[in-house]
Design a protein around this motif. Sequence first.
Motif, PDB file in Angstrom:
ATOM      1  N   THR A  49      -6.377  -3.971   1.920  1.00 32.30           N
ATOM      2  CA  THR A  49      -6.233  -5.044   2.893  1.00 32.30           C
ATOM      3  C   THR A  49      -7.467  -5.931   2.768  1.00 32.30           C
ATOM      4  O   THR A  49      -8.587  -5.485   2.997  1.00 32.30           O
ATOM      5  CB  THR A  49      -6.115  -4.496   4.321  1.00 32.30           C
ATOM      6  OG1 THR A  49      -4.983  -3.614   4.384  1.00 32.30           O
ATOM      7  CG2 THR A  49      -5.921  -5.622   5.321  1.00 32.30           C
ATOM      8  N   THR A  50      -7.234  -7.155   2.351  1.00 35.46           N
ATOM      9  CA  THR A  50      -8.334  -8.074   2.073  1.00 35.46           C
ATOM     10  C   THR A  50      -7.877  -9.488   2.365  1.00 35.46           C
ATOM     11  O   THR A  50      -6.679  -9.757   2.445  1.00 35.46           O
ATOM     12  CB  THR A  50      -8.768  -7.955   0.594  1.00 35.46           C
ATOM     13  OG1 THR A  50      -9.692  -8.993   0.285  1.00 35.46           O
ATOM     14  CG2 THR A  50      -7.587  -8.072  -0.346  1.00 35.46           C
ATOM     15  N   GLU A  51      -8.819 -10.381   2.500  1.00 33.54           N
ATOM     16  CA  GLU A  51      -8.484 -11.781   2.726  1.00 33.54           C
ATOM     17  C   GLU A  51      -8.167 -12.509   1.421  1.00 33.54           C
ATOM     18  O   GLU A  51      -7.731 -13.651   1.442  1.00 33.54           O
ATOM     19  CB  GLU A  51      -9.615 -12.486   3.478  1.00 33.54           C
ATOM     20  CG  GLU A  51      -9.711 -12.059   4.940  1.00 33.54           C
ATOM     21  CD  GLU A  51      -8.379 -12.186   5.673  1.00 33.54           C
ATOM     22  OE1 GLU A  51      -7.818 -13.297   5.710  1.00 33.54           O
ATOM     23  OE2 GLU A  51      -7.892 -11.173   6.203  1.00 33.54           O
ATOM     24  N   GLU A  52      -8.385 -11.854   0.292  1.00 32.47           N
ATOM     25  CA  GLU A  52      -8.050 -12.468  -0.992  1.00 32.47           C
ATOM     26  C   GLU A  52      -6.531 -12.633  -1.098  1.00 32.47           C
ATOM     27  O   GLU A  52      -5.768 -11.775  -0.651  1.00 32.47           O
ATOM     28  CB  GLU A  52      -8.541 -11.599  -2.148  1.00 32.47           C
ATOM     29  CG  GLU A  52      -8.217 -12.177  -3.524  1.00 32.47           C
ATOM     30  CD  GLU A  52      -8.737 -11.333  -4.676  1.00 32.47           C
ATOM     31  OE1 GLU A  52      -8.474 -11.697  -5.843  1.00 32.47           O
ATOM     32  OE2 GLU A  52      -9.392 -10.304  -4.414  1.00 32.47           O
TER      33      GLU A  52
ATOM     34  N   GLU B 196      -2.192  -0.036   3.895  1.00 29.56           N
ATOM     35  CA  GLU B 196      -2.947  -1.156   3.325  1.00 29.56           C
ATOM     36  C   GLU B 196      -1.989  -2.173   2.706  1.00 29.56           C
ATOM     37  O   GLU B 196      -0.870  -1.832   2.310  1.00 29.56           O
ATOM     38  CB  GLU B 196      -3.924  -0.661   2.249  1.00 29.56           C
ATOM     39  CG  GLU B 196      -4.879   0.429   2.704  1.00 29.56           C
ATOM     40  CD  GLU B 196      -5.917  -0.061   3.698  1.00 29.56           C
ATOM     41  OE1 GLU B 196      -6.093  -1.293   3.830  1.00 29.56           O
ATOM     42  OE2 GLU B 196      -6.553   0.775   4.365  1.00 29.56           O
TER      43      GLU B 196
ATOM     44  N   SER C  47      -2.089  -6.586   0.967  1.00 26.05           N
ATOM     45  CA  SER C  47      -2.725  -7.899   0.876  1.00 26.05           C
ATOM     46  C   SER C  47      -1.708  -9.015   0.726  1.00 26.05           C
ATOM     47  O   SER C  47      -0.513  -8.780   0.527  1.00 26.05           O
ATOM     48  CB  SER C  47      -3.692  -7.920  -0.314  1.00 26.05           C
ATOM     49  OG  SER C  47      -4.756  -7.033  -0.109  1.00 26.05           O
TER      50      SER C  47
END
Length: 301
Positions: free
Chosen positions: A125-128, A273, A275
């Motif tokens: 989980t990332t902002e990318e 998770e 993205s």
Amino acid sequence: MGKILIAGGTGFVGNALVKYLVECGYKIHLLSRRAIQQKEENIFYFKWNIEEGFIEDKAFEGITTIINLTGANIGEKKWTAKRKIELIESRTKSIDLLYNFVKDHNLKIETFISSSAVGYYGAVTTEEIFTEESENGNDFLASICKKWENAALQFEKLGVRTVILRKGVIFGKDGGMYKKLAPLAKYGINVSLGSGKQYLAWIDLRDVVRLYSYILKHQEVHGVFNVVASEHITMNYFSKIFLKSFYKKSILPNPPSFIIKLIFGELATMLLEGSRVNNKKLKSTGFQLQFDTLENAFKST
């Protein structure tokens, strides 16, 4: 319209794709582990055995396109050491067999379309926002996808147009995640897990089958594509819209992460998770998604 050989065409996606392509006028050759009598017009069954390295010769008669949908269900069982091998080999060995048969028999195949998944970027989980140029992740899910894609890319050595579809979670009422969660949603049970802030890259099944037809008609399309809707959603948002489609809403809390990890082991990372994934490359081909928002998809499901 021609003949298409499909491997792994009897599952959730395969059944829908075969039906759609037949409606489009194609004749379908389906590879099966067991002998199946022809029941429907324009669908023909042929035996293969991956472990024994066998494919019935007649399966390739008149074939210039191969679609590969093989692969054991990633979320069906815990990821034991034995299961991990099954998950990898169910994807790579099937493609190896198809590739070697085409190469050894000097068959004139024009197009090979193979599956992959957005898990290529890893369960994080990332902002990318990941594009097709983003690096491969470093977990088990990412390693499966890398091996899966490398197996498919062998076809490029033969001069075959190769297309790899990195799919998000596929929503369709007859299978997959939708069918598993629908019984809970009907009773207003919250289907979000952990923090619920993890992103969920998704695609509607009807857009998936239309995409295959589009690729068949547009010879210029080749390479790797993220097959996801444009809308970036979290699991919390998914749960809200999913329950809303059943005229329900829930005040129940999300099951905590530690319980999901206890139940599912390493597999839990895939559930907890996620993205955001970019689909601009897919759209640049001219393909238009009909179901680009979750609410729209569920309203017409």
